[in-house]
Design an enzyme around this catalytic site. Structure first.
Site: not given
Length: 395
Positions: A107, A112, A303, A374
């Site tokens: 990841h 994630d 895209y 985090e």
């Protein structure tokens, strides 16, 4: 409870779920699954959503959509929140307890974290069901990394009833905790093209006996880059990059063929089409001039540019005021298949800053040492939940 009191409650709940969010992010990080292989991830997500009271649908093969009907007798709108789930084919170089356990997969773009944040937001939104009207759809999308998973979700009709859609991407270029978005174009279109030039190989000492495909390949490479300075208005951003070349395996061997792969990025569809025509013409005629055959093809779905709805950017800026000011994001030549949603549904895409020099969170997306701060994940959780609640109030 007052509106402001409920806003504060959402923020507090997001902070209380921080441990769970980090736990889930690390679990997904340890078990990365690349595009349309997200079987384990989608099973965890689907079971969690059902436990939270959502009806679920499978989408785009390995995607999951959670549906929460809230006081439908008063319903006037449906809002969607999206998180992508897929990892990359990258060998992780971080020495962390949650390092990828799958060789060659990682990841390395933060999906994630997106999945974990939207799971926690799902729990908050479900707990607020009695305060909401309308419908909330949570889109856990597969295959963003080159797979155009968003296009598959749209083509299958899962979001035909959606009035507005929102997404969040962790962003290492922003300081940790900063939220940002912008009106109008935000991320570029993204095309992946492949050129194959076929000639006649031979010994490098006797090039006159060959039709050397490396000669037009070198000219094509240079000509493509000249397009940016000679065929593009300097006030219209565009990038052409050809980083992948395959030719001979020997220093003294002229190959029969050369293959080149690259990408084109713009914010303007007309400019994109113009450059594509130029690139096809250059490839054909340069190759023919050296007695070679050629092909120019797209190897994945193109895209479109990601264009935010100005009114929804104003809405987001106001809705997230409890989290601090929302900064104006810089335009980026990076591509994002969230653009397939905003082609047909009014939407807004946000960035959540995760860059932190003190924690060595400095490596760019797709790097083998990419990581995130985090400590700010709760902010993404709160942003998702506040957007759903605030938009729902507009019904």
């Amino acid at each position: 409870m007052s509106e402001r009191g409920l806003d504060a409650k959402i923020v507090d709940m997001a902070k209380e779920l921080q441990g769970f969010t980090v736990e889930m992010r690390r679990d997904f990080h340890k078990h990365p699954e690349t595009k349309f292989e997200e079987q384990r991830t989608s099973e965890i997500v689907e079971n969690f959503l059902r436990d939270c009271g959502y009806a679920t649908q499978r989408a785009a093969g390995t995607g999951v959509i959670g549906i929460l009907e809230c006081n439908t007798g008063k319903a006037k709108s449906t809002v969607a929140l999206r998180a992508d789930m897929d990892a990359l084919n990258v060998e992780e170089q971080n020495d962390v307890s949650y390092k990828s356990t799958i060789p060659g997969k990682m990841h390395a773009c933060g999906h994630d974290a997106h999945t974990a944040m939207l799971m926690s937001a799902a729990k908050i939104i479900s707990s607020l069901k009695d305060h909401l009207v309308g419908t909330v759809k949570l889109v856990f999308q597969p295959g963003e990394e080159g797979g155009a998973g968003a296009k598959k979700v749209m083509d299958e009709g899962h979001l035909n009833d959606v009035d507005a859609i929102f997404g969040i991407h962790v962003w290492v270029e922003l300081p940790s905790g900063v939220l940002a978005t912008r009106k109008g174009p935000m991320m570029a279109s993204s095309d992946g093209f492949e050129i194959c030039i076929t000639g006649k190989g031979g010994h490098a000492a006797h090039p006159h006996l060959t039709n050397d495909p490396t000669a037009p390949a070198a000219d094509i490479y240079n000509a493509f880059h000249k397009l940016i300075s000679r065929a593009v208005n300097p006030f219209f951003p565009a990038v052409i990059t050809l980083p992948q070349l395959e030719a001979s395996n020997g220093y003294n061997v002229i190959p029969d063929s050369v293959k080149m792969r690259g990408t084109l990025r713009t914010f303007d569809s007309d400019l994109r089409n113009k450059l594509m025509d130029h690139m096809r013409s250059i490839t054909e005629h340069y190759a023919k001039g050296w007695g070679c055959n050629s092909s120019f093809e797209l190897f994945r779905a193109p895209y479109p540019p990601l264009i935010n709805n100005p009114d929804l950017v104003d809405f987001v800026t106001e809705a997230l005021c409890m989290l601090g000011p929302v900064a104006e994001a810089e335009m980026t030549m990076g591509g994002e298949d969230f653009a397939f949603y905003t082609q047909k549904i009014p939407g807004a895409f946000l960035q959540l800053g995760i860059g932190n020099k003190e924690k060595n969170v400095i490596f760019p997306h797709h790097h083998p040492k990419f990581d995130i701060d985090e400590d700010v994940l709760w902010k993404g959780v709160a942003a998702y939940a506040l957007i759903a609640y605030k938009y729902n109030m507009l019904s």
